[in-house]
Design a protein around this motif. Sequence first.
Motif, PDB file in Angstrom:
ATOM      1  N   CYS A  80     -12.787   2.388  -7.762  1.00 26.11           N
ATOM      2  CA  CYS A  80     -12.435   3.654  -7.095  1.00 26.11           C
ATOM      3  C   CYS A  80     -11.890   3.405  -5.697  1.00 26.11           C
ATOM      4  O   CYS A  80     -10.903   4.008  -5.280  1.00 26.11           O
ATOM      5  N   LEU A  81     -12.556   2.500  -4.948  1.00 19.92           N
ATOM      6  CA  LEU A  81     -12.100   2.193  -3.590  1.00 19.92           C
ATOM      7  C   LEU A  81     -10.717   1.545  -3.625  1.00 19.92           C
ATOM      8  O   LEU A  81      -9.860   1.840  -2.785  1.00 19.92           O
ATOM      9  N   ALA A  82     -10.511   0.654  -4.595  1.00 24.36           N
ATOM     10  CA  ALA A  82      -9.200   0.016  -4.707  1.00 24.36           C
ATOM     11  C   ALA A  82      -8.122   1.046  -5.030  1.00 24.36           C
ATOM     12  O   ALA A  82      -7.018   1.002  -4.486  1.00 24.36           O
ATOM     13  N   GLU A  83      -8.453   1.993  -5.910  1.00 24.47           N
ATOM     14  CA  GLU A  83      -7.494   3.038  -6.268  1.00 24.47           C
ATOM     15  C   GLU A  83      -7.202   3.931  -5.071  1.00 24.47           C
ATOM     16  O   GLU A  83      -6.050   4.324  -4.838  1.00 24.47           O
ATOM     17  N   LEU A  84      -8.249   4.259  -4.279  1.00 23.41           N
ATOM     18  CA  LEU A  84      -8.038   5.073  -3.082  1.00 23.41           C
ATOM     19  C   LEU A  84      -7.137   4.357  -2.089  1.00 23.41           C
ATOM     20  O   LEU A  84      -6.278   4.973  -1.450  1.00 23.41           O
ATOM     21  N   GLU A  85      -7.342   3.038  -1.939  1.00 25.86           N
ATOM     22  CA  GLU A  85      -6.520   2.271  -1.006  1.00 25.86           C
ATOM     23  C   GLU A  85      -5.068   2.234  -1.480  1.00 25.86           C
ATOM     24  O   GLU A  85      -4.136   2.355  -0.682  1.00 25.86           O
ATOM     25  N   ARG A  86      -4.880   2.073  -2.794  1.00 20.34           N
ATOM     26  CA  ARG A  86      -3.516   2.077  -3.331  1.00 20.34           C
ATOM     27  C   ARG A  86      -2.859   3.441  -3.126  1.00 20.34           C
ATOM     28  O   ARG A  86      -1.679   3.531  -2.757  1.00 20.34           O
ATOM     29  N   ALA A  87      -3.642   4.506  -3.363  1.00 18.13           N
ATOM     30  CA  ALA A  87      -3.098   5.854  -3.174  1.00 18.13           C
ATOM     31  C   ALA A  87      -2.776   6.108  -1.709  1.00 18.13           C
ATOM     32  O   ALA A  87      -1.756   6.720  -1.377  1.00 18.13           O
ATOM     33  N   ARG A  88      -3.647   5.618  -0.811  1.00 16.23           N
ATOM     34  CA  ARG A  88      -3.404   5.816   0.618  1.00 16.23           C
ATOM     35  C   ARG A  88      -2.127   5.108   1.052  1.00 16.23           C
ATOM     36  O   ARG A  88      -1.332   5.654   1.827  1.00 16.23           O
ATOM     37  N   ALA A  89      -1.931   3.875   0.578  1.00  7.76           N
ATOM     38  CA  ALA A  89      -0.715   3.136   0.935  1.00  7.76           C
ATOM     39  C   ALA A  89       0.530   3.853   0.418  1.00  7.76           C
ATOM     40  O   ALA A  89       1.539   3.959   1.118  1.00  7.76           O
ATOM     41  N   THR A  90       0.438   4.366  -0.807  1.00  6.72           N
ATOM     42  CA  THR A  90       1.581   5.088  -1.382  1.00  6.72           C
ATOM     43  C   THR A  90       1.871   6.363  -0.603  1.00  6.72           C
ATOM     44  O   THR A  90       3.032   6.684  -0.305  1.00  6.72           O
ATOM     45  N   LEU A  91       0.802   7.106  -0.254  1.00  5.29           N
ATOM     46  CA  LEU A  91       0.985   8.345   0.503  1.00  5.29           C
ATOM     47  C   LEU A  91       1.552   8.073   1.888  1.00  5.29           C
ATOM     48  O   LEU A  91       2.324   8.868   2.419  1.00  5.29           O
ATOM     49  N   SER A  92       1.149   6.952   2.499  1.00  2.00           N
ATOM     50  CA  SER A  92       1.675   6.600   3.814  1.00  2.00           C
ATOM     51  C   SER A  92       3.181   6.372   3.758  1.00  2.00           C
ATOM     52  O   SER A  92       3.936   6.858   4.605  1.00  2.00           O
ATOM     53  N   VAL A  93       3.619   5.626   2.725  1.00  4.36           N
ATOM     54  CA  VAL A  93       5.063   5.386   2.552  1.00  4.36           C
ATOM     55  C   VAL A  93       5.776   6.693   2.258  1.00  4.36           C
ATOM     56  O   VAL A  93       6.873   6.966   2.776  1.00  4.36           O
ATOM     57  N   LEU A  94       5.156   7.538   1.419  1.00  2.00           N
ATOM     58  CA  LEU A  94       5.758   8.820   1.078  1.00  2.00           C
ATOM     59  C   LEU A  94       5.907   9.699   2.308  1.00  2.00           C
ATOM     60  O   LEU A  94       6.944  10.326   2.518  1.00  2.00           O
ATOM     61  N   SER A  95       4.865   9.723   3.168  1.00  2.00           N
ATOM     62  CA  SER A  95       4.927  10.545   4.371  1.00  2.00           C
ATOM     63  C   SER A  95       6.039  10.077   5.296  1.00  2.00           C
ATOM     64  O   SER A  95       6.805  10.876   5.834  1.00  2.00           O
ATOM     65  N   ALA A  96       6.125   8.738   5.477  1.00  2.00           N
ATOM     66  CA  ALA A  96       7.184   8.199   6.334  1.00  2.00           C
ATOM     67  C   ALA A  96       8.558   8.507   5.757  1.00  2.00           C
ATOM     68  O   ALA A  96       9.506   8.827   6.485  1.00  2.00           O
ATOM     69  N   SER A  97       8.661   8.438   4.430  1.00  2.00           N
ATOM     70  CA  SER A  97       9.948   8.723   3.783  1.00  2.00           C
ATOM     71  C   SER A  97      10.344  10.177   3.967  1.00  2.00           C
ATOM     72  O   SER A  97      11.507  10.491   4.209  1.00  2.00           O
TER      73      SER A  97
END
Length: 335
Positions: A80-97
């Motif tokens: 779960c923590l690994a999935e949250l970290e992956r989702a956070r990284a994806t959301l960070s890139v999405l927000s910057a985009s």
Amino acid sequence: MLTDQGHRLLRLLLSDPSVGPRAAGEALDLSEAELDRALDQLSRTGLVRRLGGRGEVVTLSPDAVLARMVALQEEAAGECLAELERARATLSVLSASLMRLRTDGERPSLASRLVGQREISVALEGAATQARTEVLSMHPGSPLPHTMLKDSMKRNREVIERGVTMRSIHLSTMLKVPHGRAHLEELQEAGAQVRVASVLPFRLIVVDRVVAYVPAGTAETEPDANPDDITALEVRDPDMLALFMSVFEFCWVHGATASGAVAPNADSADEDLDSRELSLVRMLSQGMKDDAIARSLGISSRTLRRIMTDLMRKLKADSRFQAGAHAAARGWLDV
């Protein structure tokens, strides 16, 4: 993870190890297919052992089952923590985009006008929510009221707690107002980097170096300005952003840390001018009016007149023209 049927079957087998799989299935009102799936789950997770194909079932000891269930929960939590970290990284890139969307391709709107305090506040709230790397800001003018500083502090903490770097420059007059000094100290305690300067050119907020907010017009500097008349520019043009960043870095380098700043001593009889007096002389040389100078320094007109009187005495001048001539002769007008 186990299904509800798997948990029910495991509890029954643990409570009465003598019960066989078929009897357990009948007691739980499970069909043969449901019983078989539940046993497969328990076997795959290592909570029971099946001997002789699908015949005899051996339940582990309670201690072994407990240890295995703890291990299973740790594995699930780690995933779960690994999935949250992956989702956070994806959301960070999405927000910057998303923030860069209007600066890429055809760039249909490199700057837009925001009208009214409410529209400006909504835009700033949205930018603060999307910030992922850094927020830079300059705050000229008189210190804001205590309630407004308190509201801004809440937003600042939320941004800093997300790991966003925050650098903020304020006028040194903030240190002379109790709630202003307290605000700067609270900012530093929250993790922001804070500096003060005797003069700042304009109000500025830069988020992630992809969007900036600056005042538009003069309504913001008017003491009795109508909130509906205040306007600002939301700028996404890369060239303008580079210019704003240069101005900010210049002010940052020439600023002083808030904890080490010392309030200017207007009564000093030394020959050299302090930073505020030097800024005053240079603004006078540029032809700025007293009201504009007072706003830039964040002081009242009465305080400005007192500083002017002390400045004239230091320069041994009887007029502003003579003061300017003496300042120029000493090289104080050279930038």
